[in-house]
Design a protein around this motif. Sequence first.
Motif, PDB file in Angstrom:
ATOM      1  N   HIS A 156       5.441  -3.754  -9.531  1.00  0.00           N
ATOM      2  CA  HIS A 156       6.010  -4.118 -10.835  1.00  0.00           C
ATOM      3  C   HIS A 156       5.276  -3.395 -11.965  1.00  0.00           C
ATOM      4  N   LEU A 157       3.965  -3.275 -11.850  1.00  0.00           N
ATOM      5  CA  LEU A 157       3.212  -2.556 -12.886  1.00  0.00           C
ATOM      6  C   LEU A 157       3.656  -1.102 -12.979  1.00  0.00           C
ATOM      7  N   TRP A 158       4.013  -0.534 -11.841  1.00  0.00           N
ATOM      8  CA  TRP A 158       4.428   0.865 -11.814  1.00  0.00           C
ATOM      9  C   TRP A 158       5.888   1.042 -12.250  1.00  0.00           C
ATOM     10  N   ILE A 159       6.806   0.334 -11.590  1.00  0.00           N
ATOM     11  CA  ILE A 159       8.230   0.528 -11.817  1.00  0.00           C
ATOM     12  C   ILE A 159       8.768  -0.383 -12.925  1.00  0.00           C
ATOM     13  N   GLY A 160       8.328  -1.646 -12.924  1.00  0.00           N
ATOM     14  CA  GLY A 160       8.885  -2.620 -13.857  1.00  0.00           C
ATOM     15  C   GLY A 160       8.383  -2.472 -15.281  1.00  0.00           C
ATOM     16  N   SER A 161       7.079  -2.625 -15.457  1.00  0.00           N
ATOM     17  CA  SER A 161       6.517  -2.600 -16.813  1.00  0.00           C
ATOM     18  C   SER A 161       6.114  -1.205 -17.266  1.00  0.00           C
ATOM     19  N   GLY A 162       5.923  -0.287 -16.320  1.00  0.00           N
ATOM     20  CA  GLY A 162       5.540   1.078 -16.674  1.00  0.00           C
ATOM     21  C   GLY A 162       4.104   1.203 -17.131  1.00  0.00           C
ATOM     22  N   SER A 163       3.302   0.179 -16.883  1.00  0.00           N
ATOM     23  CA  SER A 163       1.899   0.223 -17.308  1.00  0.00           C
ATOM     24  C   SER A 163       0.983   0.757 -16.217  1.00  0.00           C
ATOM     25  N   GLY A 164       1.540   1.082 -15.053  1.00  0.00           N
ATOM     26  CA  GLY A 164       0.761   1.659 -13.967  1.00  0.00           C
ATOM     27  C   GLY A 164       1.419   2.935 -13.489  1.00  0.00           C
ATOM     28  N   ASN A 165       0.933   3.465 -12.382  1.00  0.00           N
ATOM     29  CA  ASN A 165       1.543   4.654 -11.798  1.00  0.00           C
ATOM     30  C   ASN A 165       1.588   4.502 -10.285  1.00  0.00           C
ATOM     31  N   SER A 166       2.019   5.559  -9.615  1.00  0.00           N
ATOM     32  CA  SER A 166       2.197   5.483  -8.165  1.00  0.00           C
ATOM     33  C   SER A 166       0.886   5.228  -7.426  1.00  0.00           C
ATOM     34  N   ASN A 167      -0.234   5.588  -8.035  1.00  0.00           N
ATOM     35  CA  ASN A 167      -1.524   5.350  -7.386  1.00  0.00           C
ATOM     36  C   ASN A 167      -1.776   3.867  -7.159  1.00  0.00           C
ATOM     37  N   PHE A 168      -1.263   3.036  -8.080  1.00  0.00           N
ATOM     38  CA  PHE A 168      -1.450   1.598  -7.939  1.00  0.00           C
ATOM     39  C   PHE A 168      -0.837   1.108  -6.631  1.00  0.00           C
ATOM     40  N   LEU A 173      -7.936 -10.936   6.025  1.00  0.00           N
ATOM     41  CA  LEU A 173      -8.064 -11.111   4.573  1.00  0.00           C
ATOM     42  C   LEU A 173      -7.645  -9.836   3.845  1.00  0.00           C
ATOM     43  N   LEU A 174      -7.982  -8.698   4.434  1.00  0.00           N
ATOM     44  CA  LEU A 174      -7.589  -7.420   3.839  1.00  0.00           C
ATOM     45  C   LEU A 174      -6.073  -7.301   3.791  1.00  0.00           C
ATOM     46  N   PHE A 175      -5.420  -7.696   4.878  1.00  0.00           N
ATOM     47  CA  PHE A 175      -3.959  -7.609   4.916  1.00  0.00           C
ATOM     48  C   PHE A 175      -3.330  -8.589   3.935  1.00  0.00           C
ATOM     49  N   ILE A 176      -3.867  -9.799   3.859  1.00  0.00           N
ATOM     50  CA  ILE A 176      -3.331 -10.801   2.919  1.00  0.00           C
ATOM     51  C   ILE A 176      -3.468 -10.314   1.483  1.00  0.00           C
ATOM     52  N   HIS A 177      -4.610  -9.732   1.161  1.00  0.00           N
ATOM     53  CA  HIS A 177      -4.788  -9.173  -0.185  1.00  0.00           C
ATOM     54  C   HIS A 177      -3.759  -8.078  -0.456  1.00  0.00           C
ATOM     55  N   GLY A 178      -3.511  -7.251   0.561  1.00  0.00           N
ATOM     56  CA  GLY A 178      -2.568  -6.156   0.386  1.00  0.00           C
ATOM     57  C   GLY A 178      -1.158  -6.631   0.093  1.00  0.00           C
ATOM     58  N   ILE A 179      -0.671  -7.613   0.877  1.00  0.00           N
ATOM     59  CA  ILE A 179       0.709  -8.059   0.680  1.00  0.00           C
ATOM     60  C   ILE A 179       0.855  -8.906  -0.583  1.00  0.00           C
ATOM     61  N   MET A 180      -0.228  -9.511  -1.038  1.00  0.00           N
ATOM     62  CA  MET A 180      -0.165 -10.263  -2.287  1.00  0.00           C
ATOM     63  C   MET A 180      -0.161  -9.327  -3.501  1.00  0.00           C
ATOM     64  N   LEU A 181      -0.914  -8.247  -3.415  1.00  0.00           N
ATOM     65  CA  LEU A 181      -0.997  -7.314  -4.541  1.00  0.00           C
ATOM     66  C   LEU A 181       0.175  -6.339  -4.570  1.00  0.00           C
ATOM     67  N   SER A 182       0.836  -6.159  -3.437  1.00  0.00           N
ATOM     68  CA  SER A 182       1.908  -5.169  -3.362  1.00  0.00           C
ATOM     69  C   SER A 182       3.003  -5.378  -4.404  1.00  0.00           C
ATOM     70  N   PRO A 183       3.622  -6.556  -4.504  1.00  0.00           N
ATOM     71  CA  PRO A 183       4.678  -6.717  -5.530  1.00  0.00           C
ATOM     72  C   PRO A 183       4.146  -6.622  -6.953  1.00  0.00           C
ATOM     73  N   ILE A 184       2.891  -7.011  -7.151  1.00  0.00           N
ATOM     74  CA  ILE A 184       2.302  -6.939  -8.488  1.00  0.00           C
ATOM     75  C   ILE A 184       2.133  -5.491  -8.910  1.00  0.00           C
ATOM     76  N   PHE A 185       1.558  -4.687  -8.053  1.00  0.00           N
ATOM     77  CA  PHE A 185       1.316  -3.284  -8.387  1.00  0.00           C
ATOM     78  C   PHE A 185       2.629  -2.497  -8.475  1.00  0.00           C
TER      79      PHE A 185
END
Length: 410
Positions: A356-368, A342-354
């Motif tokens: 995008h928040l960092w690189i795409g929308s600029g609303s996050g940072n590398s920590n995400f 479950l931990l791994f599934i959560h990780g791969i599901m959140l990976s593209p989202i985070f």
Amino acid sequence: MEFTSVTICAICATIRLLGLWAFPSIGNLLDKSVEFSTPVTSYRSLKEALVLGMGSSNTITFNNGYYDGGVVHHPPLLLQALQGIPIAYHDYLFILFDCLILLQFVKLTEQVKRQNKMFINIPTWLPALVYAINPLSLMSCLSKSSVIFTNWCIINAVVQAINGNIPITAMFISLSGYLSLYPILLIFPLINLINLNSSNPQKVNNTIRLILYTIYYCGFLIFISYKINGNNWNFLRANYMVLLNFEIVTPNLGIWWYFFIEMFTEFIPFFKGTFGLFLLSFVIPLAIRFCAQPFCASITILGWLILTKPYPVLGDYGFWFSFLAYFVPIAGYMRYKVFSMLLFIHGIMLSPIFYHLWIGSGSGNSNFFYAVSLVNALAIGTILSDLIWAMLRHEYDGETPNYEIKLAQV
């Protein structure tokens, strides 16, 4: 058994062809994803190398020095092998290699069932089917990541080691090291796998032969690469030093990149050496400790290399997860199966989202994004810890599972 192999290959090819035909642009999309593409496995880099090196005679010419451009990180022999295949057919080539990996999984299962009674109840088709329907393997194939060629070499090396075929084992482990460097470390558990049922004098002879054959094949591959590269050694830096020195600091699923983005420049060489030693530090101890379980040790060490190497991709994980099917007989000893998956599934599901928040929308940072990398690392680390515990318990119980005994794990 032939029908089983054909059926699984048909399932594998059908799923991948349907994905290719239903979503014709998915390959390019996945190839731009950091989860499936890195500077050393990217199909864009591979295709660019083929296009840049195409001479007027429709053959690869290595005299133009494109290894100096910092873009191409694929070894010359791979480029030479692909240059005769039109780019339009590359999708089908990768599907073919996926099917070849499946066939080797079927062959491997047949062999381990004959060799060790622990695996006798594992369905012959199970590991291959896990690989065929695994979404990570499917998307890795569609992304045309060059990691598929390394995976094919690795599983061939394991199959040949179980057969006791030393020259062919050395050839495939050398090829895997030639393509991706770090799989060459699998030679340590493969030595034990070849020597499993040998006498002590024969073990020494087998070990020396495997090492000498591996050195010979590695030297031969490097020398041939040097010659076809126009008598130029620059491919060594582009393909191997870039891994050892982590020269391209770019976001990926690994645990290296964030440290070297944030670290002071004067400390970078020291910590690169530290990370490299950390990768190596568990390989030989695991091979020695589980010399009586060399097949399981090979799987565990492969997982460790995937966890700690500088440029992992989800195609590595998809390949390794298929090997976990061989631990079904001792899965009762594993205490964190659900948690880690479950931990791994959560990780791969959140990976593209985070990302995008960092690189795409600029609303996050590398920590995400790095937080997701740590979640993936924790999941794989938990699985490895569980596997090692299960192997220890299997030894402790005299290879007869006894789930009633409760032991403390230190």
